[in-house]
Design a protein around this motif. Sequence first.
Motif, short mmCIF file in Angstrom:
data_model
loop_
_atom_site.label_atom_id
_atom_site.label_comp_id
_atom_site.label_asym_id
_atom_site.label_seq_id
_atom_site.Cartn_x
_atom_site.Cartn_y
_atom_site.Cartn_z
N TYR A 1 20.38 35.78 40.99
CA TYR A 1 20.44 34.44 40.42
C TYR A 1 21.45 33.55 41.15
O TYR A 1 21.26 32.34 41.22
CB TYR A 1 20.75 34.50 38.92
N GLU A 2 22.50 34.15 41.69
CA GLU A 2 23.49 33.37 42.41
C GLU A 2 22.89 32.71 43.65
O GLU A 2 23.15 31.55 43.95
CB GLU A 2 24.68 34.25 42.82
N TYR B 1 22.55 42.47 39.63
CA TYR B 1 21.47 41.47 39.72
C TYR B 1 20.79 41.34 38.37
O TYR B 1 20.98 42.15 37.47
CB TYR B 1 20.43 41.89 40.77
N ILE C 1 20.09 40.98 32.57
CA ILE C 1 20.86 40.10 33.44
C ILE C 1 21.90 40.86 34.27
O ILE C 1 22.64 40.26 35.03
CB ILE C 1 21.53 38.95 32.67
N GLN D 1 19.49 32.64 44.16
CA GLN D 1 18.13 32.21 43.80
C GLN D 1 17.05 32.84 44.68
O GLN D 1 16.21 32.15 45.25
CB GLN D 1 18.02 30.69 43.83
N ILE E 1 13.53 39.26 36.64
CA ILE E 1 12.68 38.10 36.41
C ILE E 1 11.25 38.60 36.29
O ILE E 1 10.82 39.48 37.04
CB ILE E 1 12.85 37.04 37.54
#
Length: 141
Positions: free
Chosen positions: A123-124, A61, A56, A126, A64
């Motif tokens: 993730y912020e 960043y 994570i 997407q 995924i």
Amino acid sequence: MARIKLELPGTFPFSTEIAVRITDLNYGGHLGNADTLVLIHEARVRFVNSLGYSEIDVEGYGTIMLDAVIQFKSQAFAGNVLVIEVAAGDFSRIGCDIFYRLTNKETGAVVAVAKTGVSIFDYENQKRVSPPEAFVKKLQG
């Protein structure tokens, strides 16, 4: 029946040992396919951690998983210690592949080979982002 061809890299710069747990067995009494994916995830986490990152936090960043391939070569049973070797390759603008070779420590038999496609993810916002250069350099050794 067509089979997937998985070409492994020549060297694996990282390895870790993980014992097969009783909960990793399927109804056939051997290491199950879903549990193999769990084991390679654990190996990938240890690999990334060895480089000073977490899944994570890769230069700010996350990561995924995009896809996964597992080819079984032999069975593994509860108590078997697996040596899981890990390497990165096939770098692109959206990520890379992580390769795995799982070997029974006692017998030397290859239990499985695998590959996961991994992307760097913001993730912020997407969205996928290009792998940070510092991360790629560490993965390449």
